[in-house]
Design a protein around this motif. Structure first.
Motif, PDB file in Angstrom:
ATOM      1  N   LEU A  35       0.828  -1.202   0.000  1.00  0.00           N
ATOM      2  CA  LEU A  35       0.000   0.000   0.000  1.00  0.00           C
ATOM      3  C   LEU A  35       0.863   1.254   0.000  1.00  0.00           C
ATOM      4  N   PRO A  36       0.517   2.245  -0.807  1.00  0.00           N
ATOM      5  CA  PRO A  36       1.121   3.568  -0.607  1.00  0.00           C
ATOM      6  C   PRO A  36       0.594   4.150   0.688  1.00  0.00           C
ATOM      7  N   VAL A  37       1.316   5.118   1.243  1.00  0.00           N
ATOM      8  CA  VAL A  37       0.968   5.636   2.573  1.00  0.00           C
ATOM      9  C   VAL A  37       0.943   7.162   2.555  1.00  0.00           C
ATOM     10  N   GLU A  87      11.426   8.522   8.982  1.00  0.00           N
ATOM     11  CA  GLU A  87      12.506   7.586   8.687  1.00  0.00           C
ATOM     12  C   GLU A  87      12.099   6.551   7.650  1.00  0.00           C
ATOM     13  N   LEU A  88      10.830   6.157   7.651  1.00  0.00           N
ATOM     14  CA  LEU A  88      10.404   5.011   6.852  1.00  0.00           C
ATOM     15  C   LEU A  88       9.732   5.394   5.534  1.00  0.00           C
ATOM     16  N   VAL A  89       9.046   6.531   5.489  1.00  0.00           N
ATOM     17  CA  VAL A  89       8.365   6.938   4.258  1.00  0.00           C
ATOM     18  C   VAL A  89       9.334   7.740   3.389  1.00  0.00           C
ATOM     19  N   GLN A  90       9.453   7.333   2.132  1.00  0.00           N
ATOM     20  CA  GLN A  90      10.252   8.079   1.164  1.00  0.00           C
ATOM     21  C   GLN A  90       9.291   8.922   0.326  1.00  0.00           C
ATOM     22  N   PRO A  91       9.182  10.226   0.617  1.00  0.00           N
ATOM     23  CA  PRO A  91       8.189  11.066  -0.076  1.00  0.00           C
ATOM     24  C   PRO A  91       8.392  11.034  -1.589  1.00  0.00           C
ATOM     25  N   GLY A  92       7.297  10.827  -2.292  1.00  0.00           N
ATOM     26  CA  GLY A  92       7.346  10.766  -3.744  1.00  0.00           C
ATOM     27  C   GLY A  92       7.782   9.432  -4.292  1.00  0.00           C
ATOM     28  N   LEU A  93       8.170   8.510  -3.407  1.00  0.00           N
ATOM     29  CA  LEU A  93       8.599   7.182  -3.850  1.00  0.00           C
ATOM     30  C   LEU A  93       7.744   6.072  -3.243  1.00  0.00           C
ATOM     31  N   THR A  94       7.469   6.155  -1.948  1.00  0.00           N
ATOM     32  CA  THR A  94       6.631   5.142  -1.297  1.00  0.00           C
ATOM     33  C   THR A  94       5.395   5.753  -0.638  1.00  0.00           C
ATOM     34  N   ALA A 112      -6.247  15.756   2.632  1.00  0.00           N
ATOM     35  CA  ALA A 112      -7.228  15.479   1.581  1.00  0.00           C
ATOM     36  C   ALA A 112      -6.592  15.590   0.201  1.00  0.00           C
ATOM     37  N   ALA A 113      -5.728  16.574   0.003  1.00  0.00           N
ATOM     38  CA  ALA A 113      -5.071  16.739  -1.299  1.00  0.00           C
ATOM     39  C   ALA A 113      -4.177  15.548  -1.615  1.00  0.00           C
ATOM     40  N   ALA A 114      -3.469  15.041  -0.597  1.00  0.00           N
ATOM     41  CA  ALA A 114      -2.595  13.885  -0.812  1.00  0.00           C
ATOM     42  C   ALA A 114      -3.415  12.643  -1.153  1.00  0.00           C
ATOM     43  N   ILE A 115      -4.517  12.435  -0.433  1.00  0.00           N
ATOM     44  CA  ILE A 115      -5.394  11.291  -0.722  1.00  0.00           C
ATOM     45  C   ILE A 115      -5.951  11.409  -2.134  1.00  0.00           C
ATOM     46  N   ARG A 132      -6.963   9.833  -7.834  1.00  0.00           N
ATOM     47  CA  ARG A 132      -7.068  10.277  -9.226  1.00  0.00           C
ATOM     48  C   ARG A 132      -5.993   9.672 -10.124  1.00  0.00           C
ATOM     49  N   ILE A 133      -4.855   9.254  -9.519  1.00  0.00           N
ATOM     50  CA  ILE A 133      -3.737   8.718 -10.319  1.00  0.00           C
ATOM     51  C   ILE A 133      -3.418   7.320  -9.799  1.00  0.00           C
ATOM     52  N   PRO A 134      -4.219   6.317 -10.140  1.00  0.00           N
ATOM     53  CA  PRO A 134      -4.028   4.980  -9.570  1.00  0.00           C
ATOM     54  C   PRO A 134      -2.663   4.370  -9.868  1.00  0.00           C
ATOM     55  N   GLU A 135      -2.077   4.692 -11.019  1.00  0.00           N
ATOM     56  CA  GLU A 135      -0.757   4.125 -11.342  1.00  0.00           C
ATOM     57  C   GLU A 135       0.322   4.627 -10.380  1.00  0.00           C
ATOM     58  N   MET A 136       0.161   5.824  -9.829  1.00  0.00           N
ATOM     59  CA  MET A 136       1.108   6.330  -8.846  1.00  0.00           C
ATOM     60  C   MET A 136       1.054   5.484  -7.578  1.00  0.00           C
ATOM     61  N   GLY A 137      -0.148   5.136  -7.133  1.00  0.00           N
ATOM     62  CA  GLY A 137      -0.282   4.287  -5.961  1.00  0.00           C
ATOM     63  C   GLY A 137       0.329   2.920  -6.169  1.00  0.00           C
ATOM     64  N   ALA A 138       0.150   2.353  -7.349  1.00  0.00           N
ATOM     65  CA  ALA A 138       0.719   1.032  -7.633  1.00  0.00           C
ATOM     66  C   ALA A 138       2.246   1.084  -7.584  1.00  0.00           C
ATOM     67  N   ARG A 139       2.840   2.142  -8.154  1.00  0.00           N
ATOM     68  CA  ARG A 139       4.309   2.286  -8.128  1.00  0.00           C
ATOM     69  C   ARG A 139       4.815   2.441  -6.699  1.00  0.00           C
TER      70      ARG A 139
END
Length: 413
Positions: A334-336, A346-353, A366-369, A374-381
């Motif tokens: 899951l993306p977080v 320490e654990l979340v890599q912004p823009g990567l995970t 809300a904007a992050a969610i 809106r961009i499901p492929e970003m969540g999958a990556r």
């Protein structure tokens, strides 16, 4: 030179050393789970284990005993003395440790800290203390209060307890410290006064076999009408109290579903956990007419399955030092979206995970969610990278090897 093979042979046939773990309670929040994970992944021919449980019974007694672990309940009771000491409890621990004769005593958090004094009085030479989670209520304003196991948020505050003073007083008795996060490592060195060479940062591990990505469509969870084929499920897991800040997540969710964007019609909210704020969150959703789009099932034992029904994990907490739920979500692929606090940084890599957001900011959350919706492929990556990070750096075998190194180092092996 000629004695080395004989010494190696003697070591190979030596009986396993006994580690006595001192915990406040064996609850589902983490102390029981964490101990079970550690023991199951440590070599039984090197170390065996016993657990001294100071407080009330917990849900992991039977599981630990199935692994051959002796669990001893000390039934903590009575008031604590100056600085938080409970003299009768310490004496019971001393007697128990003298009977057990462990090679190593490993105490956990403030709740088990008196075990360091008991171990010293019982003549146990090798002593380890771990800090696994901060209690925000005791820590507010002071930066010095860490909690009782992973479930410390549920504990009642200790009257008369002076966490910083108690830790500094008992510091000379501790042979080695374990910190579950870099922030806790710094705190032990800078506030408690531990020597840097005597502190090891060992992150929590996660079972990537139990927590794995879903292999097909969403599981059919929740009440009738909650799930749809194209639903986008926002999830959260944890005790629902003020420190977990669930109200901010509900506010963010209500902002999103009130917007005209077509994608937001897919949104569903799944909040797993119980606590004093659960009723308020449910009431907020009902007042907004959004009760049918949310499911708050309370505390559950099927967390891994429920995570596989989610598309995004949101962690709105005000402070976090363990990262257990975060790592489980990452292992699930899951993306977080998480608040930029404690171990999250320490654990979340912004823009990567995932995406880090300020605490108490429902608009930014809300904007992050919305980005993930809106961009499901970003969540999958991001989810795939998150799982890869867990497998590479936060596996249970890797965690167990790190603990093994601490025990071996103290024992001089």
């Amino acid at each position: 030179m000629g004695n080395r093979p004989l010494a190696a042979m003697s070591a190979a046939f030596a009986p396993p050393r006994l580690v006595a773990h001192v915990v406040n309670r064996l609850d589902g929040g983490g102390a029981g789970n964490g101990l079970l994970d550690l023991i199951a992944h440590m070599p039984g021919e090197r170390y065996r284990h016993a657990v001294l449980c100071l407080g009330e019974d917990g849900m992991f007694h039977a599981d630990l005993r199935e692994h051959g672990v002796e669990v001893i309940d000390l039934h903590k009771r009575g008031a604590s003395g100056p600085g938080g000491f409970n003299p009768s409890l310490v004496l019971r621990m001393v007697r128990t440790l003298r009977a057990l004769r462990p090679d190593v005593v490993h105490t956990r958090d403030l709740g088990g800290l008196e075990g360091q004094l008991a171990a010293a009085l019982a003549g146990v030479r090798l002593r380890v203390h771990g800090e696994y989670g901060r209690d925000v209520r005791r820590d507010s304003g002071s930066g010095s209060g860490y909690g009782d196991e992973y479930g410390s948020m549920a504990a009642e505050p200790r009257r008369g307890r002076q966490p910083g003073l108690l830790r500094r007083l008992l510091r000379p008795l501790v042979g080695h410290y374990i910190a579950a996060s870099a922030e806790q490592e710094r705190w032990l060195i800078e506030q408690v006064g531990a020597a840097p060479s005597r502190v090891s940062h060992i992150s929590n591990g996660v079972d990537s076999l139990q927590f794995h990505p879903r292999l097909g469509p969403h599981a059919a969870v929740g009440p009738e009408g909650f799930m749809r084929d194209d639903a986008f499920v926002i999830g959260s897991v944890g005790r629902m109290d003020e420190a977990k800040n669930d109200v901010t997540l509900v506010e963010a969710f209500l902002r999103l579903i009130s917007s005209p964007h077509a994608a937001h019609g897919r949104l569903r909210l799944l909040m797993v956990g119980d606590g004093p704020m659960r009723a308020e969150c449910q009431a907020m959703l009902e007042r907004a007419g959004a009760g049918h789009r949310a499911w708050l099932p309370g505390e559950r034992l099927d967390t891994a399955q429920l995570m596989r029904a989610m598309d995004l994990m949101v962690l709105p907490v005000l402070a976090e030092d363990k990262g257990k739920v975060l790592l489980e979500a990452m292992a699930t692929g899951l993306p977080v979206v998480a608040t930029s606090v404690g171990v999250h940084k320490e654990l979340v890599q912004p823009g990567l995970t995932g995406i880090l957001v300020p605490a108490m900011s429902p608009d930014v959350m809300a904007a992050a969610i919305a980005d993930y919706c809106r961009i499901p492929e970003m969540g999958a990556r991001h989810g795939a990278r998150a799982r890869g990070q867990v497998i590479a750096h936060h596996s249970l075998p890797a965690m167990a090897r790190s603990y093994l190194a601490v025990y071996d180092g103290l024992a001089g092996t």
